[in-house]
Every structure is written in structure tokens, then in C-alpha cells.
Motif scaffolding. Structure first.
Motif, PDB file in Angstrom:
ATOM      1  N   GLN A 467       0.830  -1.218   0.000  1.00 36.82           N
ATOM      2  CA  GLN A 467       0.000   0.000   0.000  1.00 36.82           C
ATOM      3  C   GLN A 467       0.861   1.263   0.000  1.00 36.82           C
ATOM      4  OE1 GLN A 467      -2.631  -0.544   3.397  1.00 36.82           O
ATOM      5  NE2 GLN A 467      -4.209   0.525   2.236  1.00 36.82           N
ATOM      6  N   SER A 532      -4.328   7.992  -1.065  1.00 36.97           N
ATOM      7  CA  SER A 532      -5.426   7.090  -1.442  1.00 36.97           C
ATOM      8  C   SER A 532      -5.500   5.939  -0.438  1.00 36.97           C
ATOM      9  CB  SER A 532      -5.308   6.607  -2.884  1.00 36.97           C
ATOM     10  OG  SER A 532      -4.304   5.635  -2.964  1.00 36.97           O
ATOM     11  N   ALA A 533      -4.332   5.555   0.112  1.00 36.47           N
ATOM     12  CA  ALA A 533      -4.355   4.532   1.173  1.00 36.47           C
ATOM     13  C   ALA A 533      -5.132   5.075   2.365  1.00 36.47           C
ATOM     14  CB  ALA A 533      -2.929   4.181   1.588  1.00 36.47           C
ATOM     15  N   GLU A 535      -7.551   7.197   2.241  1.00 37.05           N
ATOM     16  CA  GLU A 535      -8.979   7.186   1.930  1.00 37.05           C
ATOM     17  C   GLU A 535      -9.585   5.815   2.202  1.00 37.05           C
ATOM     18  OE1 GLU A 535      -9.141   8.983  -1.959  1.00 37.05           O
ATOM     19  OE2 GLU A 535      -8.635  10.857  -0.899  1.00 37.05           O
ATOM     20  N   GLY A 536      -8.721   4.811   2.038  1.00 36.89           N
ATOM     21  CA  GLY A 536      -9.206   3.457   2.290  1.00 36.89           C
ATOM     22  C   GLY A 536      -9.367   3.172   3.780  1.00 36.89           C
ATOM     23  N   VAL A 537      -8.842   4.046   4.617  1.00 38.54           N
ATOM     24  CA  VAL A 537      -8.946   3.833   6.063  1.00 38.54           C
ATOM     25  C   VAL A 537     -10.405   3.942   6.473  1.00 38.54           C
ATOM     26  CG1 VAL A 537      -8.452   4.954   8.270  1.00 38.54           C
ATOM     27  CG2 VAL A 537      -6.632   4.630   6.620  1.00 38.54           C
ATOM     28  N   SER A 538     -10.814   3.027   7.280  1.00 38.46           N
ATOM     29  CA  SER A 538     -12.212   2.963   7.682  1.00 38.46           C
ATOM     30  C   SER A 538     -12.719   4.330   8.151  1.00 38.46           C
ATOM     31  CB  SER A 538     -12.332   1.943   8.817  1.00 38.46           C
ATOM     32  OG  SER A 538     -13.362   2.326   9.681  1.00 38.46           O
ATOM     33  N   SER A 539     -13.953   4.628   7.795  1.00 40.09           N
ATOM     34  CA  SER A 539     -14.486   5.955   8.139  1.00 40.09           C
ATOM     35  C   SER A 539     -14.717   6.071   9.639  1.00 40.09           C
ATOM     36  CB  SER A 539     -15.779   6.199   7.379  1.00 40.09           C
ATOM     37  OG  SER A 539     -16.709   5.203   7.743  1.00 40.09           O
TER      38      SER A 539
END
Ligand code: ATP
Length: 593
Positions: A467, A532-533, A535-539
Motif C-alpha cells: 500500500q 489514497s491509502a 482514503e481506504g482507512v475505515s471511516s
């Protein structure tokens, strides 16, 4: 500049105020756990002393037997037995003593390291690291001598001295009185010098510590020193510190050299008088030759413990001086860690902030607040950016969230609970922190990643490395995840180190992620991959980013603008462009696009 500051800190530090004065009584708790071993050593030592003092009596028996034309064989056998027995017992005593000494030092080192790693952050800001290293290594080594040679030599010397005294009185009280006079003169001298020895010994340890700190400082900044052509200058500084340690060592040698001749004169005087007066008494028939020989042998036995006690006394004084420096650290309060209210993830009331600062003020020194009356709220799962000019207090704010420092006033609350009341381990485990300049832990890539998640599997680690685009770096070495990153990550490039920190933080399951200028060392392509990694982090995870790129800031739910330690404005990008002149200026001129 930093270099100069550190140098001044080292110069000023050097424990001139002096650590607390300790005594053997303060040392006792560190011996208590080894009392069984100490008793064994004492018993062996006592037995050895008995055999030592028995030898002159055996010699007297031999001489008297020769005079009376009796058989010598049994006396020779006893003498050989006693001598061999003594040697055996002394060997046993020495081993048991060294082992106990090592065990005491192990205990001291464990107490020290437990303290050194848990001190409040400001202690590390002000003390040179080399000073800690010196206390852990050199000082504990000196303390060992209290146990291994100091205490027992002293005690066994006193035992031997007393035994010799008793036997000498029994043999000839008159000759004994003459001997005592000389010994008293010597003993008074030794006590007097002993005090001076402790002071000088402490000075020696402090000078050695200052030297270690300077070497550590030079090695930590070796590239800066080379690039600034300051090698000779640093060499001179360390050399000067070494010379000061030499001066202190020489002063110590001078004192020790005074003690030795003083004792020799006293003893030799006593010996000559005993020989002369003893000869007269033998000639007058008041004493046998065997008794005179035994008396003279006891006189030697008296000299031995006195010299031994003198050396032991010096060692105890030096050991106590080193122990003072260790006790100073052990007495320091450690970082606050309340028994701990457990975190209540499940009880988060809807709409309540996850993290809140209420009128928080904090200063590294009392004179100047770094953060002044800071108030804001952070909702769970939100993306928050902190912006402001250099030195505004952005990193300090993150350090307060991490609870590296405690606010001077106001409160920081996490899930409605003051962070000072939360258990440290529980609280810190809920936060991932990517520090400015992304320092790495010396060790392997795996070691660094496991700081984020202790039980991370190889597959998890490889996934997160992909990632952050580090797969290639890891693949370069056959060791893979076990590739060494060097001291503080020095074998990696700045950007690789930063990506490794990203990987560590992303791998953890912490609820709050703190990022301090997280993309300062990477190119824009890598930055895009990192963001972008993110953004992939849980909200559900809350992100607080000290940002220097407009792209990171614009997308935030909330932007906190700091200026001179105060909150200048809070809002979204659009709101702040309209309402905050400082933000508009930052967005236009300072934040990288
Ligand atoms: P930058 O953008 O340059 O990283 P910043 O906004 O993050 O700056 P901080 O690092 O929080 O600013 O520093 C705020 C002030 O506190 C500065 O004046 C700095 O010199 C001072 N400071 C920072 N760390 C310490 C420390 N450990 N001890 C004493 N003063 C410190």
C-alpha cells in the motif's frame, strides 16, 4: 543552532547541583533480596578467617615443638591442612561474592531501565541521552565494587583484625598496647581521607558521564558534524572532557597515594618497636621465641586487614558516589499513569465529540506558553487538518493528544473523559502517531511494523508495505521483512522512512490517527498513493493531520488554524477562505499545491 543548544544543555547539566547523598542504609534495599547469598558468603568468610588466624598459633606450636625436641610431623600436617582449607574457602567466597555482586547490579539496572524508559517527556528534552547511558553502564559497574570488594573486604578485614587483636592481647598485652597506638593514628588518617575520596569519585563519574554525553551527541549528528567540518572541534570538546575525567582520576590517585604511606609508616614503626622490645623480653625470659614469632605473625595479620579495610573503604566511598547518581534517577517520578478508567468505545453518545480541548494552555517552560487557551472539538470519524505558521504549536498539540505532556490548565477529554484519568496503555493503544520526520526504530522492517500491531502476520505486513509502495525496497534484500533499517532507520532514505511509518500506522487498528506532516519527504506520485491509502482507512477512524499540502487540507471536515499557540480560526476550507485572513494567506502562499 540545535547543536549549540544541545552543547549548552550538556555543559549546564553535569549535575553540578549534586544528586542526593546516599548512605549504605539506602543501598540495603538493593541487597535485601540477596540476603541468603550474603549469609553464605559471611559464613564462608568467617570460616576462612578462623583458618587464617589459626596459622600463627600452629607456627608457634611448631617452633615450641622444635625447642622441646618433639615430633614435627603432626604440626606440619595441620599447617598444610589449614593453609589448603583457607585457600579453598577464599576461592568459594570470591565466586559467591562476584555472583551476588552481579545479581545486585542486575536488580539495579532493571530498576534504572524501568525508570529511564518511563520518565515524563520533559526529562528527555533536558538531559543528554549519554548521561542516562553512563549511569546505566559505568555507574552501575562502580557500584558493583561496593558488594564485590568493598563491603565484604571491609567486614572480613574487621573480623580478622578483631581476631588478631584478641590473640595478640592474649600473647602479650604490653607489646599489643604499643601496636594499638600506631594503628589509631593510621585509622584517623584514613577516615579523614575517605570523605574526600567520595567527593572526588563523584566528580570523576560526572566527568565520565559528560564525556559519554558528548560522544553520543557527536555520533548522533555525525553527518552534520562532517558536513560542517566540525570534526576537529568536536574532537577537542570530547578531548577536553576526557582531560577533566583524567584530572579527577589523578586527584583520586593522589589521595589514595597519601593513605598508603601513612599506614606503612605506622605499621613499620610498630613492627620495629615490637621486634626490639620483644627481643628484650625473650632475652629476659618473659616470652618464648615461639610467642614472639606468633606475635609478629599476628602483627602482619593486623597489617593485612588494615590495608584491606583501607582499600575497601575507598571502594565503598567510590561506589556510594556512583550509587548517588543511580539513586537520583530511581527517585525521579515517572510519567503519570492512573490505574485507568477503561475506554468505553461502546458508550459513545451520538453527536458527542470524540476528542475535545477545553481552554488548554501549555508551555515547555513556565515563562512562555506554547499553546494558549486552545478550544476545539473533534467528531468521531472526522478528518481534521491543523495548519499554521512554523512554530505555531502544531506538533505540540499532537504531543498533548498523545499525552506526552500534561496541560498547565484546561482539559483534554477523550470520549468525555479527561485523558489524565484514562489508563495510559489503553489510551495510547487507541492512537496511531506518525511523528514529524518519521523516525524509525533501529532494528528490522518487521520490528517497526510490529510496533503498530504486535501480532501482525507476514501477509498483513506485506499487504501494508504494498500500500505504501515499499515492496520493492523489502524485495531488494533476501532477508525480506527481517531487513535491517539501521540506527534510527539510517539505512533508509527519508521518504522510505516516512513510508515505513505510514505502514506502521496503517497496520494498527487505532481509532485515532495523528499525522505530523506525513508526506513532507515523498514525491507527489508517492503522496497520491499514500493519500489514497488513507482514503481506504475505515471511516470510523478519526484522522488529525498537521498538513502542509493544500490537497490534504481542502478535503478535511474541519481545519484548525493555529497562530502563536492560539486558535486563530476553525472551519472548512470554504468558510476559512472567507473568514480567516491568515488561512487565506496560508492557502495562497504557504501550503503546497
Ligand atoms: P513546525 O511547523 O515548524 O514543525 P510547529 O507548529 O509544529 O512548527 P512546535 O513544534 O509545536 O511548532 O513548536 C512550538 C514551539 O515550542 C516552538 O517555539 C518550539 O521551539 C517550542 N518547542 C517545541 N518542542 C519543544 C521542547 N521539547 N522543549 C521546549 N520547547 C519546545
Amino acid at each position: 543552532m540545535t547543536d549549540q543548544l544541545t552543547a549548552t544543555a550538556i555543559d549546564n547539566f553535569d549535575a553540578k547541583a549534586g544528586p542526593p547523598k546516599t548512605s549504605l542504609k539506602d543501598f540495603w534495599p538493593h541487597l535485601r533480596d540477596h540476603r541468603f547469598a550474603i549469609v553464605i558468603v559471611a559464613v564462608v568468610s568467617l570460616a576462612a578467617t578462623v583458618l587464617t588466624v589459626a596459622q600463627p598459633l600452629v607456627v608457634r606450636g611448631m617452633i615450641d615443638a622444635v625447642g622441646a625436641s618433639e615430633a614435627l610431623g603432626p604440626w606440619v600436617a595441620v599447617l598444610v591442612g589449614v593453609t589448603l582449607g583457607e585457600a579453598l574457602l577464599r576461592g568459594l567466597q570470591s565466586f559467591a561474592l562476584q555472583r551476588t555482586g552481579e545479581a545486585v547490579i542486575l536488580g539495579l539496572r532493571k530498576s534504572l531501565i524501568a525508570r529511564i524508559l518511563r520518565l515524563p517527556m520533559h526529562q528527555y528534552d533536558h538531559r543528554p541521552k549519554g548521561d542516562f547511558i553512563s549511569r546505566m553502564g559505568a555507574d552501575t559497574g562502580v557500584v558493583r565494587s561496593i558488594v564485590t570488594s568493598g563491603l565484604f573486604d571491609f567486614i572480613s578485614a574487621i573480623l580478622m583484625f578483631l581476631a588478631a587483636v584478641v590473640l595478640m592481647v592474649m600473647l602479650d598485652p604490653f607489646l599489643f598496647a604499643i601496636t594499638v597506638g600506631s594503628v589509631i593514628v593510621g585509622a584517623v588518617g584514613v577516615t579523614f581521607v575517605g570523605k574526600a575520596i567520595r567527593v572526588i569519585s563523584q566528580r570523576t563519574q560526572e566527568e565520565v558521564s559528560a564525556m559519554t554525553s558528548l560522544v553520543e551527541r557527536a555520533l548522533a549528528s555525525i553527518r552534520l558534524i562532517r558536513a560542517s567540518d566540525a570534526t576537529a572541534h568536536e574532537e577537542k570538546r570530547v578531548g577536553a572532557a576526557a582531560a577533566r575525567a583524567y584530572d579527577a582520576g589523578v586527584a583520586m590517585a593522589r589521595l589514595q597515594a597519601t593513605v598508603q604511606p601513612l599506614m606503612s609508616i605506622c605499621i613499620q614503626g610498630a613492627f620495629i618497636v615490637v621486634l626490639a622490645l620483644g627481643g628484650i623480653r625473650v632475652a629476659g625470659g618473659q616470652m618464648s621465641i615461639g610467642e614472639l614469632m606468633a606475635f609478629i605473625l599476628y602483627l602482619f595479620l593486623l597489617v593485612m586487614p588494615v590495608t584491606q579495610a583501607m582499600g575497601a573503604f575507598t571502594q565503598i566511598q567510590a561506589g556510594l558516589a556512583a550509587f548517588d547518581r543511580i539513586a537520583e534517577i530511581i527517585a525521579l517520578p515517572i510519567e503519570e499513569d492512573p490505574a485507568g478508567i477503561p475506554l468505553r468505545h461502546q458508550h459513545q453518545t451520538a453527536g458527542a465529540p470524540l476528542l475535545a480541548f477545553d481552554n488548554v494552555s501549555f508551555g515547555y517552560s513556565a515563562a512562555h506558553p506554547t499553546l494558549d487557551d486552545v478550544t476545539f472539538r473533534i467528531a468521531p470519524g472526522s478528518r481534521v487538518a491543523i495548519v499554521g505558521p512554523s512554530g505555531a504549536g502544531k506538533s505540540t498539540l499532537l504531543a498533548l493528544i498523545e499525552r506526552f505532556y500534561i496541560p498547565d490548565s484546561g482539559a483534554i477529554t477523550y470520549q468525555g473523559c479527561n485523558v489524565r484519568e484514562l489508563g495510559m496503555s489503553d489510551y495510547r493503544n487507541s492512537i496511531g502517531y506518525l511523528e514529524q520526520n518519521a523516525p524509525a526504530l533501529g532494528g528490522t522492517i518487521g520490528d517497526n511494523l510490529r510496533l503498530g500491531k504486535r501480532d501482525a502476520t507476514a501477509a498483513e505486513m506485506e499487504a501494508v508495505l504494498a500500500q505504501v509502495q515499499l515492496t520493492e525496497v523489502v524485495a531488494r534484500s533476501a532477508l525480506g521483512l527481517e531487513t535491517q533499517v539501521g540506527d534510527s532507520g539510517g539505512l533508509l532514505s527519508g521518504g522510505e522512512r516516512q513510508r515505513l511509518s505510514w505502514a506502521r500506522v496503517l497496520l494498527g487498528q487505532q481509532r485515532v490517527l495523528l499525522f505530523d506532516e506525513p508526506t513532507s519527504s515523498v514525491d507527489s506520485t508517492t503522496e497520491k498513493a499514500l493519500l489514497s491509502a488513507l482514503e481506504g482507512v475505515s471511516s470510523e477512524r478519526t484522522l488529525i493531520v498537521v498538513a502542509h499540502r493544500l490537497s490534504t487540507v481542502v478535503a478535511s471536515d474541519q481545519i484548525i488554524v493555529l497562530k502563536d499557540g492560539r486558535v486563530d480560526a476553525i472551519g472548512t476550507h470554504g468558510e476559512l477562505l472567507a473568514n480567516s485572513a491568515l488561512y487565506a494567506d496560508l492557502a495562497r502562499n504557504q501550503l503546497l499545491t
